[in-house]
Design a protein around this motif. Structure first.
Motif, short mmCIF file in Angstrom:
data_model
loop_
_atom_site.label_atom_id
_atom_site.label_comp_id
_atom_site.label_asym_id
_atom_site.label_seq_id
_atom_site.Cartn_x
_atom_site.Cartn_y
_atom_site.Cartn_z
N PRO A 50 0.83 -1.21 0.00
CA PRO A 50 0.00 0.00 0.00
C PRO A 50 0.86 1.26 0.00
O PRO A 50 2.00 1.26 0.48
CB PRO A 50 -0.79 -0.11 1.31
CG PRO A 50 -0.68 -1.53 1.73
CD PRO A 50 0.59 -2.06 1.16
N GLU A 51 0.31 2.34 -0.55
CA GLU A 51 1.02 3.62 -0.59
C GLU A 51 1.45 4.05 0.81
O GLU A 51 0.68 3.93 1.76
CB GLU A 51 0.10 4.71 -1.17
CG GLU A 51 -0.14 4.59 -2.65
CD GLU A 51 1.08 4.93 -3.47
OE1 GLU A 51 1.82 5.85 -3.11
OE2 GLU A 51 1.30 4.23 -4.48
N GLY A 52 2.69 4.50 0.93
CA GLY A 52 3.19 5.01 2.20
C GLY A 52 3.82 3.97 3.09
O GLY A 52 4.40 4.31 4.12
N SER A 53 3.73 2.71 2.74
CA SER A 53 4.32 1.67 3.60
C SER A 53 5.44 0.92 2.90
O SER A 53 5.73 -0.23 3.22
CB SER A 53 3.24 0.70 4.07
OG SER A 53 2.68 0.02 2.98
N GLU A 54 6.07 1.58 1.95
CA GLU A 54 7.16 0.93 1.21
C GLU A 54 8.33 0.58 2.12
O GLU A 54 8.94 -0.48 1.98
CB GLU A 54 7.65 1.83 0.07
CG GLU A 54 6.66 2.01 -1.05
CD GLU A 54 5.67 3.15 -0.82
OE1 GLU A 54 5.72 3.78 0.26
OE2 GLU A 54 4.84 3.39 -1.71
N GLY A 55 8.65 1.45 3.07
CA GLY A 55 9.76 1.18 3.99
C GLY A 55 9.50 -0.03 4.86
O GLY A 55 10.38 -0.87 5.07
N LYS A 92 3.72 -4.72 -16.02
CA LYS A 92 3.06 -3.85 -15.05
C LYS A 92 1.58 -4.19 -14.92
O LYS A 92 1.00 -4.10 -13.84
CB LYS A 92 3.24 -2.39 -15.46
CG LYS A 92 2.83 -1.43 -14.41
CD LYS A 92 3.85 -0.35 -14.27
CE LYS A 92 3.40 0.63 -13.22
NZ LYS A 92 4.42 0.89 -12.26
N LYS A 93 0.95 -4.61 -16.01
CA LYS A 93 -0.47 -4.99 -16.00
C LYS A 93 -0.69 -6.20 -15.07
O LYS A 93 -1.62 -6.21 -14.26
CB LYS A 93 -0.93 -5.30 -17.42
CG LYS A 93 -2.38 -5.66 -17.54
CD LYS A 93 -2.71 -5.96 -19.00
CE LYS A 93 -4.03 -6.70 -19.08
NZ LYS A 93 -4.31 -7.17 -20.42
N ASP A 94 0.17 -7.19 -15.18
CA ASP A 94 0.08 -8.37 -14.30
C ASP A 94 0.32 -7.99 -12.85
O ASP A 94 -0.31 -8.53 -11.94
CB ASP A 94 1.09 -9.44 -14.72
CG ASP A 94 0.70 -10.18 -15.98
OD1 ASP A 94 -0.44 -10.00 -16.45
OD2 ASP A 94 1.55 -10.93 -16.49
N LEU A 95 1.23 -7.06 -12.64
CA LEU A 95 1.53 -6.60 -11.28
C LEU A 95 0.33 -5.89 -10.66
O LEU A 95 -0.01 -6.13 -9.50
CB LEU A 95 2.75 -5.68 -11.31
CG LEU A 95 3.38 -5.30 -9.99
CD1 LEU A 95 3.86 -6.55 -9.26
CD2 LEU A 95 4.53 -4.35 -10.22
N GLU A 96 -0.34 -5.06 -11.45
CA GLU A 96 -1.55 -4.38 -10.95
C GLU A 96 -2.67 -5.38 -10.67
O GLU A 96 -3.39 -5.24 -9.68
CB GLU A 96 -2.01 -3.32 -11.96
CG GLU A 96 -1.12 -2.10 -12.02
CD GLU A 96 -1.06 -1.36 -10.70
OE1 GLU A 96 -2.09 -1.22 -10.02
OE2 GLU A 96 0.05 -0.90 -10.36
N ALA A 97 -2.82 -6.39 -11.54
CA ALA A 97 -3.84 -7.41 -11.31
C ALA A 97 -3.55 -8.19 -10.04
O ALA A 97 -4.47 -8.53 -9.28
CB ALA A 97 -3.92 -8.35 -12.52
N LEU A 98 -2.28 -8.45 -9.79
CA LEU A 98 -1.89 -9.16 -8.57
C LEU A 98 -2.19 -8.31 -7.34
O LEU A 98 -2.65 -8.82 -6.31
CB LEU A 98 -0.40 -9.50 -8.63
CG LEU A 98 0.18 -10.34 -7.51
CD1 LEU A 98 -0.50 -11.71 -7.46
CD2 LEU A 98 1.67 -10.53 -7.72
N MET A 106 -4.53 -6.14 -6.98
CA MET A 106 -5.98 -6.05 -6.77
C MET A 106 -6.64 -7.42 -6.60
O MET A 106 -7.85 -7.50 -6.44
CB MET A 106 -6.64 -5.34 -7.95
CG MET A 106 -6.17 -3.94 -8.15
SD MET A 106 -6.53 -2.97 -6.68
CE MET A 106 -5.46 -1.60 -6.92
N GLY A 107 -5.87 -8.48 -6.60
CA GLY A 107 -6.40 -9.84 -6.53
C GLY A 107 -7.07 -10.16 -5.21
O GLY A 107 -7.00 -9.40 -4.23
#
Length: 176
Positions: free
Chosen positions: A54-59, A127-133, A135-136
């Motif tokens: 999720p955004e903001g929790s990359e660290g 990137k499309k597969d990454l986005e699908a993953l 939202m899976g």
């Protein structure tokens, strides 16, 4: 595959054929190449993990990912010590010229090192597969999260216990 290839090169070292290099430098180069390849593999996986979090929790995700990598390294070192008892890889056997156990163990560990190739098809292709993953349906699985944490906890506790036992009772696992 490259790390597995360099692992198989240890067979030449065992047989004493090091292509004109000293055995020390041959073994050192082998280990350096394997470590370099592990570093190269770590970077793309870190990028994929950062994209999935999720955004903001990359660290926090990076910290978790490095914890997993370190726990896996500790566990694999402990498990490789257990493999020493399968064949006779003692110094006495090696000095007497019996390298069969060392050859067998090297082939086994090299084969295990190359099993990662079986999972390459599970990686996202673009990137499309990454986005699908991302939202899976498995993104918020309590069962998956529990299994993940359980495995990490077990691996870390086992590695710490193994290290303490190796300090307090050297040779407790009966390795050669």
């Amino acid at each position: 595959l490259v790390a597995g290839f360099f692992s198989v090169l240890q067979l030449f070292l065992i047989e004493g054929s090091t292509f004109g290099l000293s055995p020390f430098f041959f073994a050192l180069g082998d280990e350096a190449c394997v470590d370099f390849m592990a570093g190269l593999q770590f970077l793309p996986m870190t990028i994929i993990m950062a994209q999935l979090c999720p955004e903001g929790s990359e660290g926090a995700s990076y910290a978790l990912f490095t914890t997993v990598a370190n726990a896996a390294a500790m566990l694999s070192a402990s498990m490789s010590t257990m493999l020493l008892g399968i064949w006779d890889v003692s110094e006495e056997a090696f000095v007497s010229g019996d390298t069969k156990g060392m050859m067998n163990l090297t082939l086994l560990t090299s084969s295990i090192a190359m099993t990662g190739i079986l999972f390459v098809g599970l990686l996202p292709r673009d990137k499309k597969d990454l986005e699908a993953l991302k939202m899976g349906s498995f993104t918020m699985s309590k069962l998956g999260g529990g299994l993940f944490l359980g495995i990490i906890l077990f691996s870390t506790i086992y590695a710490i216990l193994d290290a303490v036992l190796n300090i307090m009772f050297p040779g407790w696992i009966e390795e050669s």
